[in-house]
Scaffold this active site. Structure first.
Site, PDB file in Angstrom:
ATOM      1  N   HIS A 141      20.003  27.393  -8.739  1.00  6.40           N
ATOM      2  CA  HIS A 141      20.033  27.378 -10.193  1.00  6.40           C
ATOM      3  C   HIS A 141      20.853  26.195 -10.677  1.00  6.40           C
ATOM      4  O   HIS A 141      21.687  25.664  -9.961  1.00  6.40           O
ATOM      5  CB  HIS A 141      20.578  28.689 -10.762  1.00  6.40           C
ATOM      6  CG  HIS A 141      21.990  29.003 -10.365  1.00  6.40           C
ATOM      7  ND1 HIS A 141      22.330  29.428  -9.082  1.00  6.40           N
ATOM      8  CD2 HIS A 141      23.148  28.963 -11.058  1.00  6.40           C
ATOM      9  CE1 HIS A 141      23.636  29.632  -9.032  1.00  6.40           C
ATOM     10  NE2 HIS A 141      24.160  29.349 -10.212  1.00  6.40           N
ATOM     11  N   HIS A 196      23.143  24.845 -14.019  1.00  6.80           N
ATOM     12  CA  HIS A 196      23.840  25.139 -15.266  1.00  6.80           C
ATOM     13  C   HIS A 196      23.611  23.976 -16.228  1.00  6.80           C
ATOM     14  O   HIS A 196      23.771  22.811 -15.833  1.00  6.80           O
ATOM     15  CB  HIS A 196      25.348  25.273 -15.026  1.00  6.80           C
ATOM     16  CG  HIS A 196      25.729  26.422 -14.166  1.00  6.80           C
ATOM     17  ND1 HIS A 196      26.220  27.596 -14.683  1.00  6.80           N
ATOM     18  CD2 HIS A 196      25.706  26.574 -12.820  1.00  6.80           C
ATOM     19  CE1 HIS A 196      26.477  28.431 -13.687  1.00  6.80           C
ATOM     20  NE2 HIS A 196      26.173  27.827 -12.539  1.00  6.80           N
TER      21      HIS A 196
END
Length: 142
Positions: free
Chosen positions: A103, A105
């Site tokens: 992932h 940010h």
């Protein structure tokens, strides 16, 4: 490097087992608001393909991911009138990774405003929903 654990929080979010504030979704990715934002508009770009992190991710997924990260960053900068954007991505515990699903940010930043510490406390749902709405509108306008 350990094997991928399909019980990690993002895998569970992708399967609909845990609710999230979704900003964008297509066949390959979901963009959600970080439940513990370090700044207003802090969101996560999450590939649906299972990989522990960047080190074991498919190159084609990474290519699509970075294009989406750029688009989300542009939208976040506009939606939150940010002076800049942090893009963060962690690989393995020594580098600060705590959720072992790839992932990214995307964090809108304002000059001279420090990031909030990661306290483990979730933001109010209404705050996350409002941020999701602002970011979604900005994405649709691109």
């Amino acid at each position: 490097m350990s094997d991928y654990d399909d019980q990690n929080v993002f895998a569970r979010i992708l399967r609909g087992e845990i609710p999230s504030h979704t900003v964008f979704e297509d066949d390959g990715f979901v963009v959600i608001m970080d439940a513990m934002p370090q700044a207003p508009g802090h969101c996560l770009v999450i590939p649906k393909a299972p990989s522990r992190n960047l080190l074991d991710a498919d190159d084609a997924v990474l290519a699509k991911a970075i294009a989406l990260v750029k688009k989300v960053a542009r939208a976040a900068k506009t939606a939150f009138a940010a002076d800049g954007i942090n893009i963060m991505q962690y690989n393995e515990p020594a580098a600060g990774q705590t959720v072992f699903h790839l992932h990214f940010h995307v964090i809108p930043r304002h000059a001279d405003v420090p990031l909030k510490p990661h306290t483990g406390q979730m933001a109010p749902a209404a705050e996350l929903a409002a941020s999701a709405g602002k970011l979604k509108a900005a994405l649709e306008a691109l």
